[in-house]
Design an enzyme around this catalytic site. Structure first.
Site, mmCIF file in Angstrom:
data_model
loop_
_atom_site.group_PDB
_atom_site.id
_atom_site.type_symbol
_atom_site.label_atom_id
_atom_site.label_comp_id
_atom_site.label_asym_id
_atom_site.label_seq_id
_atom_site.Cartn_x
_atom_site.Cartn_y
_atom_site.Cartn_z
ATOM 1 N N CYS A 112 1.940 -7.775 8.945
ATOM 2 C CA CYS A 112 1.959 -6.452 9.608
ATOM 3 C C CYS A 112 1.005 -6.381 10.797
ATOM 4 C CB CYS A 112 1.610 -5.360 8.603
ATOM 5 S SG CYS A 112 2.825 -5.214 7.285
ATOM 6 N N HIS A 245 -0.777 1.067 12.609
ATOM 7 C CA HIS A 245 0.296 0.524 11.778
ATOM 8 C C HIS A 245 0.809 1.616 10.839
ATOM 9 C CE1 HIS A 245 2.633 -1.974 9.246
ATOM 10 N NE2 HIS A 245 1.767 -2.074 8.257
ATOM 11 N N ASN A 275 7.559 1.378 6.566
ATOM 12 C CA ASN A 275 6.754 0.269 7.099
ATOM 13 C C ASN A 275 7.688 -0.862 7.545
ATOM 14 O OD1 ASN A 275 5.142 -1.973 7.475
ATOM 15 N ND2 ASN A 275 3.936 -1.700 5.619
HETATM 16 O O1 UT7 Z 1 1.359 -3.259 5.538
HETATM 17 C C1 UT7 Z 1 0.656 -3.155 4.339
HETATM 18 C C2 UT7 Z 1 1.624 -2.905 3.216
HETATM 19 N N1 UT7 Z 1 1.114 -2.290 2.054
HETATM 20 C C3 UT7 Z 1 0.632 -1.024 1.972
HETATM 21 O O2 UT7 Z 1 0.467 -0.327 2.933
HETATM 22 C C4 UT7 Z 1 0.352 -0.483 0.590
HETATM 23 C C5 UT7 Z 1 -0.851 0.423 0.530
HETATM 24 N N2 UT7 Z 1 -0.868 1.135 -0.733
HETATM 25 C C6 UT7 Z 1 -0.146 2.281 -0.928
HETATM 26 O O3 UT7 Z 1 0.517 2.754 0.001
HETATM 27 C C7 UT7 Z 1 -0.260 2.973 -2.259
HETATM 28 O O4 UT7 Z 1 -1.191 2.303 -3.080
HETATM 29 C C8 UT7 Z 1 1.106 3.078 -3.011
HETATM 30 C C9 UT7 Z 1 2.014 4.051 -2.282
HETATM 31 C C10 UT7 Z 1 1.781 1.718 -3.110
HETATM 32 C C11 UT7 Z 1 0.870 3.628 -4.413
HETATM 33 O O5 UT7 Z 1 0.226 4.882 -4.353
HETATM 34 P P1 UT7 Z 1 -1.000 5.212 -5.318
HETATM 35 O O6 UT7 Z 1 -1.420 6.584 -5.020
HETATM 36 O O7 UT7 Z 1 -2.008 4.099 -5.164
HETATM 37 O O8 UT7 Z 1 -0.287 5.195 -6.718
HETATM 38 P P2 UT7 Z 1 -0.629 4.300 -7.996
HETATM 39 O O9 UT7 Z 1 -0.275 2.873 -7.752
HETATM 40 O O10 UT7 Z 1 -2.010 4.647 -8.440
HETATM 41 O O11 UT7 Z 1 0.385 4.888 -9.048
HETATM 42 C C12 UT7 Z 1 0.239 6.201 -9.594
HETATM 43 C C13 UT7 Z 1 1.338 6.420 -10.595
HETATM 44 C C14 UT7 Z 1 1.447 5.293 -11.602
HETATM 45 O O12 UT7 Z 1 1.823 5.873 -12.848
HETATM 46 P P3 UT7 Z 1 0.708 6.152 -13.984
HETATM 47 O O13 UT7 Z 1 0.115 4.808 -14.272
HETATM 48 O O14 UT7 Z 1 -0.269 7.106 -13.352
HETATM 49 O O15 UT7 Z 1 1.513 6.735 -15.083
HETATM 50 C C15 UT7 Z 1 2.590 4.459 -11.102
HETATM 51 O O16 UT7 Z 1 3.259 3.771 -12.136
HETATM 52 O O17 UT7 Z 1 2.588 6.464 -9.933
HETATM 53 C C16 UT7 Z 1 3.494 5.530 -10.531
HETATM 54 N N3 UT7 Z 1 4.379 5.033 -9.490
HETATM 55 C C17 UT7 Z 1 5.496 5.677 -9.110
HETATM 56 N N4 UT7 Z 1 6.054 6.819 -9.535
HETATM 57 C C18 UT7 Z 1 7.185 7.227 -8.936
HETATM 58 C C19 UT7 Z 1 4.246 3.908 -8.723
HETATM 59 N N5 UT7 Z 1 5.265 3.824 -7.847
HETATM 60 C C20 UT7 Z 1 6.054 4.904 -8.067
HETATM 61 C C21 UT7 Z 1 7.227 5.376 -7.481
HETATM 62 N N6 UT7 Z 1 7.763 6.538 -7.952
HETATM 63 N N7 UT7 Z 1 7.833 4.727 -6.471
#
Ligand code: UT7
Length: 319
Positions: A112, A245, A275
């Site tokens: 990226c 980005h 992205n």
């Molecule tokens: O170019 C670089 C590329 N990468 C990035 O930019 C990624 C950067 N990171 C992020 O954007 C965020 O960390 C994410 C969007 C990937 C995740 O957001 P978060 O606020 O860190 O969520 P989390 O991983 O803490 O998940 C919270 C909850 C979890 O459930 P529990 O454990 O609280 O019950 C996940 O299982 O949300 C759940 N979850 C979802 N729920 C609905 C994870 N993905 C999803 C989803 N839909 N797509």
């Protein structure tokens, strides 16, 4: 001499995939995706579209805006991690499609961060006198590397390409800051499908520690912005716009806050395209430019982060 941007261009696939569409294939929903990422839809290749065709079209549009013919290019520098071709390199495939017969062409892989790294590399080529007119393209179709069964990552990505034409000119300010940290590379990985031991299919899709990347971006991006601002002896508020980005709207909000700046200085289009890796910054730059919202003399910073881990920025003044 440094490079002046004389044209911008972008090309995204026709097919739109909404958050609701994704909720039919993984356990997710529109509200969660919007709240956590700011993403509403993404564009995904179909039919005859490929990384090469998107890149070539973005390149052509940038050349048209710049008012120069493809044969005037002496280099095409293309950043991609997800091309449909390995050989010839994507830049050569683009060269063939657009007829840039006099260009030296090569690809660069910095995930990226790729477009910013390619832009800085193009500037270095121009500053050394090696080149005069360079087409810099960021093109990715991550849909091919996405694990469509992994809800934590598949919601984040889209396909698209953007480009700028740089031409040697006097008195165009340029400064850069770039970093890589291979020790932390495990946070986003994707193994090649072309190995003799044939890796399991899941390993050949992108795997990402989302939280780790979130933390990395929200600390390293402000740091590299400050590093660059120090190089050009400017304060954060003196910059007219920060082209960051487009990975996650929340990351951009945190960065704006840490920089003590209003969010209005950070153009965003992550809602529409998600992205697109190397594509995000040139697509955004082109969108804002075509709306006539970049004015002569404005001071801009482009800044990206991603796998590697890698992160970097470039300072420019619009001419
Ligand atoms: O170019 C670089 C590329 N990468 C990035 O930019 C990624 C950067 N990171 C992020 O954007 C965020 O960390 C994410 C969007 C990937 C995740 O957001 P978060 O606020 O860190 O969520 P989390 O991983 O803490 O998940 C919270 C909850 C979890 O459930 P529990 O454990 O609280 O019950 C996940 O299982 O949300 C759940 N979850 C979802 N729920 C609905 C994870 N993905 C999803 C989803 N839909 N797509």
């Amino acid at each position: 001499m440094t490079g002046k941007i004389i044209g911008t261009g972008a090309c995204v696939p026709d097919k739109v995939v909404s958050n609701d569409d994704l909720s039919k294939i993984v356990d997710t929903n529109d509200e969660w995706i919007r709240e956590r990422t700011g993403i509403v839809r993404r564009h995904i290749i179909s039919g005859e579209e490929t990384t090469v065709t998107l890149a070539a079209e973005a390149g052509k549009r940038a050349l048209n805006m710049g008012g120069i013919a493809a044969k005037e290019l002496d280099m095409i520098l293309l950043s991609s991690i997800s091309s449909n071709v390995i050989l010839p390199c994507t830049a050569c495939a683009v060269q063939r499609l657009i007829g840039a017969v006099n260009a030296v062409c090569y690809d660069l892989n910095a995930a990226c961060s790729g477009f910013v790294f390619a832009y800085n590399a193009a500037q270095a080529h121009i500053m050394s006198g090696m080149c005069n007119t360079v087409l810099v393209i960021g093109a990715d179709c991550l849909s091919d590397l996405t694990n469509w069964k992994d809800r934590s990552s598949c919601i984040l990505f889209g396909d698209g390409a953007g480009a700028v034409v740089l031409q040697a000119a006097e008195g165009v300010p340029f400064a850069f800051a770039m970093h890589s940290d291979g020790q932390r590379g495990g946070s986003i990985t994707c193994q090649s499908r072309n190995q003799n031991n044939c890796p399991p299919l899941e390993e050949t899709y992108m795997k990402m520690d989302g939280k780790e990347i979130f933390k990395f971006a929200s600390t390293k991006v402000p740091a590299v912005l400050h590093e660059l601002l120090e190089k050009v002896s400017m304060k954060p508020e003196e910059i007219d716009a920060y082209f960051l980005h487009q990975a996650n709207g929340r990351i951009i909000e945190i960065i704006a806050k840490k920089m003590g700046l209003d969010l209005s200085k950070f153009p965003m289009n992550v809602a529409e395209y998600a992205n697109t890796s190397s594509g995000t910054i040139p697509i955004l730059l082109d969108e804002v430019n075509r709306k006539g919202n970049i004015l002569k003399g404005q001071k801009l910073i482009m800044c990206s982060f991603g796998a590697g881990l890698s992160w970097g920025a470039a300072y420019l003044e619009w001419q």
